[in-house]
Write an enzyme that holds these catalytic residues in place. Structure first.
Site, PDB file in Angstrom:
ATOM      1  N   SER A 117       0.850  -1.224   0.136  1.00  0.00           N
ATOM      2  CA  SER A 117      -0.079   0.195   0.060  1.00  0.00           C
ATOM      3  C   SER A 117       1.114   1.322  -0.054  1.00  0.00           C
ATOM      4  CB  SER A 117      -1.027   0.054   1.050  1.00  0.00           C
ATOM      5  OG  SER A 117      -1.414   1.326   1.522  1.00  0.00           O
ATOM      6  N   TYR A 167      -2.006  -0.716  10.043  1.00  0.00           N
ATOM      7  CA  TYR A 167      -2.382  -1.089   8.839  1.00  0.00           C
ATOM      8  C   TYR A 167      -0.902  -0.483   8.240  1.00  0.00           C
ATOM      9  CZ  TYR A 167      -3.955  -1.191   3.920  1.00  0.00           C
ATOM     10  OH  TYR A 167      -4.248  -1.152   2.533  1.00  0.00           O
TER      11      TYR A 167
HETATM   12  N1  LIG Z   1      -8.482  -0.295  -1.841  1.00  0.00           N
HETATM   13  C1  LIG Z   1      -7.573   0.391  -1.941  1.00  0.00           C
HETATM   14  O1  LIG Z   1      -7.547   1.648  -2.096  1.00  0.00           O
HETATM   15  C2  LIG Z   1      -6.130  -0.110  -1.616  1.00  0.00           C
HETATM   16  C3  LIG Z   1      -4.942   0.628  -1.507  1.00  0.00           C
HETATM   17  C4  LIG Z   1      -3.809   0.103  -0.839  1.00  0.00           C
HETATM   18  C5  LIG Z   1      -3.726  -1.350  -0.632  1.00  0.00           C
HETATM   19  N2  LIG Z   1      -4.898  -2.180  -0.768  1.00  0.00           N
HETATM   20  C6  LIG Z   1      -4.804  -3.458  -0.481  1.00  0.00           C
HETATM   21  O2  LIG Z   1      -5.096  -4.251  -1.460  1.00  0.00           O
HETATM   22  C7  LIG Z   1      -5.799  -5.410  -1.021  1.00  0.00           C
HETATM   23  C8  LIG Z   1      -7.345  -5.723  -1.325  1.00  0.00           C
HETATM   24  O3  LIG Z   1      -8.257  -4.558  -0.857  1.00  0.00           O
HETATM   25  P1  LIG Z   1      -9.439  -4.274  -1.362  1.00  0.00           P
HETATM   26  O4  LIG Z   1      -9.628  -2.895  -1.428  1.00  0.00           O
HETATM   27  O5  LIG Z   1      -9.704  -5.328  -2.544  1.00  0.00           O
HETATM   28  O6  LIG Z   1     -10.517  -4.801   0.052  1.00  0.00           O
HETATM   29  P2  LIG Z   1     -12.001  -5.765  -0.071  1.00  0.00           P
HETATM   30  O7  LIG Z   1     -12.092  -5.559   1.415  1.00  0.00           O
HETATM   31  O8  LIG Z   1     -12.793  -4.982  -1.063  1.00  0.00           O
HETATM   32  O9  LIG Z   1     -11.375  -7.283  -0.178  1.00  0.00           O
HETATM   33  C9  LIG Z   1     -10.520  -7.853   0.628  1.00  0.00           C
HETATM   34  C10 LIG Z   1     -10.881  -9.246   0.554  1.00  0.00           C
HETATM   35  O10 LIG Z   1     -10.034 -10.066   1.323  1.00  0.00           O
HETATM   36  C11 LIG Z   1     -10.865 -10.986   2.307  1.00  0.00           C
HETATM   37  N3  LIG Z   1     -10.176 -11.323   3.520  1.00  0.00           N
HETATM   38  C12 LIG Z   1     -10.265 -10.520   4.682  1.00  0.00           C
HETATM   39  N4  LIG Z   1      -9.813 -11.070   5.797  1.00  0.00           N
HETATM   40  C13 LIG Z   1      -9.288 -12.434   5.155  1.00  0.00           C
HETATM   41  C14 LIG Z   1      -8.834 -13.486   5.588  1.00  0.00           C
HETATM   42  N5  LIG Z   1      -8.466 -13.535   6.941  1.00  0.00           N
HETATM   43  N6  LIG Z   1      -8.558 -14.710   4.986  1.00  0.00           N
HETATM   44  C15 LIG Z   1      -9.131 -14.593   3.657  1.00  0.00           C
HETATM   45  N7  LIG Z   1      -9.444 -13.570   3.046  1.00  0.00           N
HETATM   46  C16 LIG Z   1      -9.745 -12.688   3.773  1.00  0.00           C
HETATM   47  C17 LIG Z   1     -12.157 -10.351   2.326  1.00  0.00           C
HETATM   48  O11 LIG Z   1     -13.082 -11.077   2.596  1.00  0.00           O
HETATM   49  C18 LIG Z   1     -12.547  -9.557   0.849  1.00  0.00           C
HETATM   50  O12 LIG Z   1     -13.128 -10.400   0.027  1.00  0.00           O
HETATM   51  C19 LIG Z   1      -5.787  -5.303   0.706  1.00  0.00           C
HETATM   52  O13 LIG Z   1      -4.453  -6.174   0.882  1.00  0.00           O
HETATM   53  C20 LIG Z   1      -5.484  -3.859   0.918  1.00  0.00           C
HETATM   54  O14 LIG Z   1      -4.864  -3.507   2.008  1.00  0.00           O
HETATM   55  C21 LIG Z   1      -6.184  -1.499  -1.188  1.00  0.00           C
END
Ligand SMILES: NC(=O)c1ccc[n+]([C@@H]2O[C@H](COP(=O)([O-])OP(=O)(O)OC[C@H]3O[C@@H](n4cnc5c(N)ncnc54)[C@H](O)[C@@H]3O)[C@@H](O)[C@H]2O)c1
Length: 251
Positions: free
Chosen positions: A142, A155
């Site tokens: 991130s 985080y």
């Molecule tokens: N959305 C953003 O702006 C952003 C920015 C930087 C990094 N990220 C990273 O990208 C990744 C995905 O984020 P997103 O925005 O798609 O989030 P999201 O919440 O839409 O999806 C995350 C998914 O991970 C699953 N999950 C959570 N805990 C889990 C576990 N213990 N075991 C298995 N699955 C699990 C959830 O059920 C969900 O389907 C994350 O690592 C997040 O930190 C997102």
């Protein structure tokens, strides 16, 4: 060079959001993708959606913080489907609170889900990759791995740790022809960031800070994921690609 035909790719937390879009992107590049999430019905729905579009997909539900479940799941996968060629450590969560008030439970849960998970799943996946002398690991970091914001100390610490875990995977596993790299997304519109985009003031701040002048889409991350999963990155080790519309380099 970017063709993933014949490769099997596990994407953790790919029931929705960035993970599901990356799974679709890898599948369109030729890979057989394995969807993972916490619940069976979420995994099944995602697999069904990918198959409906003619893509090769399998599913496997487990909690990425549960070592036994990870080992049982990947053992079964490698026996029934194929050994893993590509692992995308994507599962992640937020638990926001001011640092002075953050509970130890919220600290641990976020560290476990965003950092320890990549150690646990990565270690199991690498076991087979080392034996086969090839593999690709992509850790979804991130922008917060370098730049924290208030209320997300857990985080930021987890994502900062994930960058150093990526480098540790590199120094220990590159000699086994495993390339471990990261992608650091900026602000990407998903369920995770919906509360931010729906807050007018916060949304205006975010848009004003991104040189590209827009939120990212999960699709904006596919190119980097395919690159880091393919032969095109065979001598690229320990990098983190920032996909953030320029936010990291702007004051
Ligand atoms: N959305 C953003 O702006 C952003 C920015 C930087 C990094 N990220 C990273 O990208 C990744 C995905 O984020 P997103 O925005 O798609 O989030 P999201 O919440 O839409 O999806 C995350 C998914 O991970 C699953 N999950 C959570 N805990 C889990 C576990 N213990 N075991 C298995 N699955 C699990 C959830 O059920 C969900 O389907 C994350 O690592 C997040 O930190 C997102």
């Amino acid at each position: 060079m970017f063709d993933l035909s014949g490769k099997t790719a596990l994407v953790t937390g790919s029931g929705r959001g960035i993970g599901l879009v990356l799974a679709r992107g890898l599948a369109k590049a030729g890979a057989r993708v394995v969807v993972n999430d916490l619940e069976n019905d979420v995994v099944d729905a995602a697999v069904e959606g990918l198959r409906r579009d003619g893509l090769r997909a399998e599913g496997i539900a487990f909690d990425v913080t549960d070592r036994e479940a990870i080992h049982a799941g990947i053992d079964r996968l490698e026996q029934d489907v194929s050994p893993l060629d590509i692992l995308i450590n994507n599962a992640g969560i937020h638990r926001r609170a001011p640092l002075a008030e953050m509970s130890a439970d919220d600290w641990r849960l976020v560290i476990d889900t965003n950092l320890t998970s990549a150690f646990l799943v990565g270690q199991r996946a690498a076991r087979t990759m080392i034996a086969r002398n090839r593999g690709k690991i992509v850790n979804i970091c991130s922008l917060n791995c370098e730049l924290p914001r208030p209320s997300i100390a857990n985080y930021s610490a987890a994502k900062g740790g994930l960058v150093l875990l990526t480098r540790s995977m590199t120094v220990e596993w590159a000699s086994h022809n495993i390339q471990a790299n990261g992608i650091a997304p900026g602000y990407i519109l998903t369920e995770m960031t919906r509360p931010l985009s729906e807050d007018r003031e916060r949304n205006a701040w975010i848009l004003g800070r991104i040189p590209a002048g827009r939120w990212g889409k999960p699709e904006d991350l596919i190119g980097a994921a395919v690159f880091l999963s393919s032969a095109a990155s065979d001598f690229i080790n320990g990098h983190v690609i920032f996909a953030d519309g320029g936010m990291r380099v702007s004051l």
